[in-house]
Design an enzyme around this catalytic site. Structure first.
Site, PDB file in Angstrom:
ATOM      1  N   VAL A  91      -3.101  13.036  -1.517  1.00 14.94           N
ATOM      2  CA  VAL A  91      -2.493  14.081  -0.678  1.00 14.94           C
ATOM      3  C   VAL A  91      -1.191  14.644  -1.255  1.00 14.94           C
ATOM      4  CG1 VAL A  91      -3.499  13.465   1.560  1.00 14.94           C
ATOM      5  CG2 VAL A  91      -1.346  12.428   0.864  1.00 14.94           C
ATOM      6  N   TYR A 132       0.833  -1.214   0.000  1.00 15.00           N
ATOM      7  CA  TYR A 132       0.000   0.000   0.000  1.00 15.00           C
ATOM      8  C   TYR A 132       0.872   1.271   0.000  1.00 15.00           C
ATOM      9  CZ  TYR A 132      -3.032   3.675   1.809  1.00 15.00           C
ATOM     10  OH  TYR A 132      -3.681   4.863   1.978  1.00 15.00           O
TER      11      TYR A 132
HETATM   12  N1  LIG Z   1      -5.432  10.827   0.711  1.00 15.39           N
HETATM   13  C1  LIG Z   1      -4.302  10.233   0.426  1.00 15.39           C
HETATM   14  O1  LIG Z   1      -3.704  10.457  -0.608  1.00 15.39           O
HETATM   15  C2  LIG Z   1      -3.765   9.319   1.494  1.00 15.39           C
HETATM   16  C3  LIG Z   1      -2.679   8.393   0.998  1.00 15.39           C
HETATM   17  C4  LIG Z   1      -1.572   8.235   1.973  1.00 15.39           C
HETATM   18  N2  LIG Z   1      -0.618   7.309   1.444  1.00 15.39           N
HETATM   19  C5  LIG Z   1      -2.096   7.741   3.307  1.00 15.39           C
HETATM   20  O2  LIG Z   1      -2.284   6.592   3.466  1.00 15.39           O
HETATM   21  O3  LIG Z   1      -2.309   8.495   4.214  1.00 15.39           O
END
Ligand SMILES: NC(=O)CC[C@H](N)C(=O)O
Length: 309
Positions: free
Chosen positions: A261, A191
């Site tokens: 994000v 992930y």
């Molecule tokens: N909103 C996002 O882009 C979150 C992804 C980020 N890798 C997280 O798990 O927090």
């Protein structure tokens, strides 16, 4: 110059001038270093015409935008069985929220909040080694983008691996309910790494094209997914792609979209175009602030909202 190229350049110009840029994500330390003044936009229509402007060739961390592609892969593997592990309703809560998971017995609301995306990643792993699953995801991105130059930013992945305690909590919680099948650290490792894929706006818009053209790969014409599945993925993007900002995004932009994000958004105008925008500063819901404003301007000027002009 085409109309679309003119509009894309106008918008990039307008966005460059704006003082309100939002805040870069700081909870992943590596993302906190990104220059908030950057802005890129790329639109690729179903004939393959590219209109792009600003920092459209600068790679950025696609983060949760990757969840569109892992959902596509997981549906390819598990079909509708996937929906036993994860729902498809908007969550109305933040992307990393924990509280809903307890009420709903470890079944995440949808595949785009973190818990849901972790469950989707677990389906792709299905007993394989993390390296193989990651290889499959990266190969899929390269195939869709028609570009071998898509890679994982290891510094971003390591940064999140060190600090991703909330995601570890979500994963362990789902493991306790038997929703995750693989070792928690395997699933989380895959992930974090797929969230750390780096792409530029042109590559990302290219990778999303199959969703704008009834599931067909733009270059080979092969079916990536059947038309019905492309339509359904778009539906989940519309209702859940911006977390608790999904209603606002539909109201203002009127397209299926998925944010991350890192400040990227992939938006799909079905039958018309695939659009990628990147502006690293985020709003309070964790969605790109100028990315949304730029897309609102684009759909208004081109009359592309799926809800009419
Ligand atoms: N909103 C996002 O882009 C979150 C992804 C980020 N890798 C997280 O798990 O927090």
């Amino acid at each position: 110059m085409t109309d679309i190229q003119r509009v894309v350049e106008e918008i990039a110009e307008e966005m460059r001038a704006r003082p309100d840029r939002g805040e870069v994500a700081t909870y992943i330390p590596e993302l906190a270093r990104v220059d908030v003044r950057q802005f890129g936009l790329a639109v690729i229509d179903t004939e393959g015409n590219v209109a792009a402007a600003g920092d459209c060739d600068v790679p950025f961390s696609i983060q949760s935008v990757s969840k569109v592609f892992t959902l596509t892969l997981a549906l390819g593997k598990a079909g509708d069985r996937l929906w036993k592990k994860v729902g498809r309703e908007p969550s109305g809560s933040a992307f990393n929220s924990i509280v809903q998971l307890e009420y709903e017995k470890g079944i995440p609301r949808n595949p785009f909040i973190n818990a849901g995306a972790i469950a989707v990643t677990d389906t792709i792993l299905s007993g394989h080694q993390p390296r193989e699953a990651l290889g499959e995801i990266v190969r899929f991105m390269r195939f869709l983008a028609d570009d071998q130059n898509v890679h994982i930013d290891e510094a971003v992945a390591a940064s999140e691996q060190r600090t991703g305690f909330r995601n570890a909590a979500l994963a362990n919680y789902m493991k306790a309910y038997g929703v995750l099948e693989n070792p928690v650290d395997f699933t989380l490792g895959v992930y974090f790494h797929h969230c750390a894929i780096a792409m530029n706006c042109r590559q990302l818009a290219m990778a999303g094209r199959f969703l704008a053209q009834r599931g067909k790969h733009p270059v080979t014409g092969l079916s990536v997914v059947p038309p019905e599945r492309a339509r359904r993925i778009n539906a989940v993007m519309l209702t859940c792609g911006h977390y608790d900002g999904s209603g606002e995004f539909a109201y203002r932009v009127g397209l299926p979209g998925k944010s991350g994000v890192g400040g990227g958004i992939l938006a799909i105008a079905p039958g018309k175009a695939s659009i990628a925008v990147w502006a690293p500063g985020l709003d309070a819901a964790g969605n790109s602030h100028l990315g949304r404003i730029a897309l609102e301007a684009l759909t208004r000027r081109l009359g592309w909202s799926i809800f009419g002009a």
